[in-house]
Design a protein around this motif. Structure first.
Motif, PDB file in Angstrom:
ATOM      1  N   ASP A   6      -2.929   7.421  -5.235  1.00  0.00           N
ATOM      2  CA  ASP A   6      -2.831   5.995  -4.940  1.00  0.00           C
ATOM      3  C   ASP A   6      -1.766   5.371  -5.841  1.00  0.00           C
ATOM      4  O   ASP A   6      -1.954   5.229  -7.050  1.00  0.00           O
TER       5      ASP A   6
ATOM      6  N   LYS B 253       0.842  -1.209   0.000  1.00  0.00           N
ATOM      7  CA  LYS B 253       0.000   0.000   0.000  1.00  0.00           C
ATOM      8  C   LYS B 253       0.871   1.251   0.000  1.00  0.00           C
ATOM      9  O   LYS B 253       1.801   1.388   0.782  1.00  0.00           O
TER      10      LYS B 253
ATOM     11  N   THR C 196      -0.394   2.298  -5.266  1.00  0.00           N
ATOM     12  CA  THR C 196      -0.308   0.911  -4.813  1.00  0.00           C
ATOM     13  C   THR C 196      -0.273  -0.053  -5.991  1.00  0.00           C
ATOM     14  O   THR C 196      -1.082   0.039  -6.915  1.00  0.00           O
TER      15      THR C 196
END
Length: 579
Positions: free
Chosen positions: A423, A416, A425
């Motif tokens: 984001d 993560k 990830t």
């Protein structure tokens, strides 16, 4: 207060650097072995050693390593390495015998930059320490004696040199790519387009020695920065480590301060006095840090010239040339999204070897035709071109690589990553990624790339490797390529209509050329060292492309309806647009 001031003075003075000449022991050297210098080196060594131990768990059964594991291993090698400026006629055997006195040597190599240099990697830190202890600081008026020991040495011992009438037998490792005309000649001798693509990749990619040199430069710069930030790390990113860099590319470096111990400790009632003065934002902190390091590099960095502190850029940086290595260097301190982009490109390149081969080929083709340039402007950048190749590979009927969204679905808790609200990830464990079975050859993929973008609806659609499919353009720029992580950004915003049209026209021409039997098979008329260009070599010759397009066509292979329509469009297009 007095002791604190003395400490600050010692820290500041430890930034200066004198050229160290390998001349033997000196009482002056012994008295300059200050505790702070060794503390910095010990702290850095212990951190790297712990990282190496942890990184060994990140290797899959088939030997594939995460980018983090590769970087930790390379950093550990660099910590045990030194950079030697030596005479051009240095005898390799005597050189090796001389330095072996200080410790076992794992690897060494010579190369040329602004003079002759050698990189020596010892088997342990003790070898570096012994060399530092045995090096003398010259007593020259304008070179101040300061308690900082660099791992850059100057070897001027004539006893190690060949006599003038002897030729040195040592091999110098190349640091730049071969000229385009030599590459074309080399490719023309291959027997298939697949072999040509592989040969081009081998000729252009970073060598083992060049990669080691890049990590060593980062490590030498870290020695300077460690005077102010003892637990910092400086690591390369971008083309230097993502697997797509070619010999001679710039060295992008990232100052990482996140490894400072105690950052994530639970509240214990005891905390450090910690203050960044006159800082109004995180950007201001970054600018202050880079300003200090930039000044240190400018004043004391061995071989660092042309230092520019470009602190008001979107991403503040320090730019300079490192003469001993020949690298143009950019140092940033808050560019974590770029680090994740580097990791993503590395992952795609390791997943399937055809990815790297195709990227190298398309980049070389683009540079030969002026689609890309080292000068900032309206040209397509290498990063944009790489994303276009990745997108094409995702769009095959049997995808060669997965989408970024799919990689995100496979991610575990440790993967993560959210950076400044973005984001970032995606999975880092290769064993979790199952790719579809695509058996296409490199030649088929190269032909497919040109066909794909010769008819791509650039006027309406955006390229998006996160989704792996075309999407409606959110803005009116000629070319829209969504940044994989900062999704609101267009990484190709600089490209104008003229440059995009040139790219499309050249894709059309190259697609057609790869359909012709007289340009895609080795020529029987090749003689000696002057083979007739064919296949990929033909695509790298702008004049040859224009000549083939304009001459009377001989027997032609059956072409698809799409290729026929492309030919018709070429007839109606102004020839000046294809120059």
């Amino acid at each position: 207060m007095r002791s604190f001031c003395l400490f600050r003075i010692a820290m500041a003075s430890s930034l200066a650097m004198c050229r160290l000449h390998v001349m033997g022991r000196s009482s002056l050297v012994k008295c300059l072995q200050n505790g702070d210098t060794f503390l910095h080196r010990c702290v850095g060594t212990n951190v790297v050693a712990a990282q190496v131990k942890a990184s060994r768990k990140e290797e899959t059964e088939d030997g594939r390593k995460s980018l983090n594991a590769v970087q930790v291993e390379r950093q550990e090698q660099a910590e045990r390495s030194v950079l030697i400026s030596c005479h051009s006629r240095t005898n390799e055997r005597k050189f090796l015998k001389y330095f072996s006195r200080h410790g076992d040597i794992n690897k060494y190599f010579f190369y040329e930059s602004y003079g002759m240099y050698a990189v020596v990697e010892f088997a342990s830190q003790e070898g570096v320490a012994s060399l530092l202890e045995g090096a003398a600081i010259p007593s020259i008026d304008y070179e101040s004696v300061v308690p900082f020991k660099s791992r850059s040495f100057s070897l001027r011992n004539l006893g190690l040199a060949e006599s003038p009438n002897q030729q040195s037998g040592k091999l110098c490792q190349p640091q730049t790519t071969i000229p385009i005309n030599e590459l074309i000649k080399k490719l023309s001798k291959e027997q298939s387009i697949d072999q040509q693509i592989t040969s081009l990749t081998e000729a252009y990619q970073l060598t083992e020695e060049n990669i080691r040199l890049r990590f060593l430069v980062c490590s030498l710069l870290k020695d300077i920065a460690a005077a102010y930030f003892p637990e910092c790390t400086i690591r390369p990113f971008g083309s230097s480590v993502n697997g797509f860099g070619k010999l001679g590319c710039d060295l992008d470096m990232f100052l990482d301060l996140d490894g400072i111990s105690g950052r994530n400790m639970a509240k214990s009632g005891l905390s450090l006095e910690y203050q960044m003065k006159r800082a109004t934002s995180e950007r201001a902190v970054t600018q202050s840090i880079l300003s200090v390091i930039g000044e240190c590099v400018d004043q004391f960095g061995p071989g660092c010239v042309g230092v520019q502190k470009i602190l008001n850029a979107r991403c503040p940086l320090v730019r300079f040339a490192h003469q001993p290595s020949g690298f143009q260097c950019d140092l940033t301190a808050n560019n974590r999204v770029a680090m994740k982009s580097t990791e993503l490109l590395y992952l795609y390149g390791v997943l399937d070897p055809r990815v790297r081969c195709l990227v190298f080929t398309v980049r070389c083709w683009a540079r030969a035709h002026g689609i890309t340039s080292s000068i900032p402007g309206a040209w397509i950048t290498n990063f944009s071109l790489t994303v276009m190749v990745l997108f094409f590979l995702q769009r095959r009927s049997s995808p060669v690589i997965p989408t970024l969204d799919h990689l995100k679905e496979l991610a575990g808790p440790a993967d993560k990553s959210v950076i400044e609200g973005n984001d970032c990830t995606f999975v880092s464990d290769f064993s979790k990624i199952q790719v579809q079975s695509n058996e296409e050859t490199l030649e088929q993929l190269l032909c497919g790339f040109f066909e794909f973008y010769a008819t791509f609806p650039f006027s309406r659609m955006s390229i998006n490797i996160r989704k792996g499919k075309e999407q409606n353009k959110p803005e009116m720029n000629p070319l829209h390529i969504q940044n994989p992580f900062e999704t609101s950004l267009n990484v190709s915003k600089n490209v104008n209509t003229t440059q995009l049209e040139r790219f499309v026209a050249l894709c059309q021409e190259s697609s057609w050329l790869l359909q012709q039997s007289d340009t895609t098979t080795p020529s029987a008329s090749s003689q000696g060292d002057t083979p007739v260009p064919w296949g990929l070599a033909t695509l790298l010759l702008p004049s040859q492309v224009a000549g083939i397009k304009g001459r009377k066509k001989k027997k032609r292979e059956p072409a698809s309806e799409m290729i026929k329509s492309l030919l018709e469009s070429l007839k109606n297009k102004n020839p000046q647009n294809n120059s």
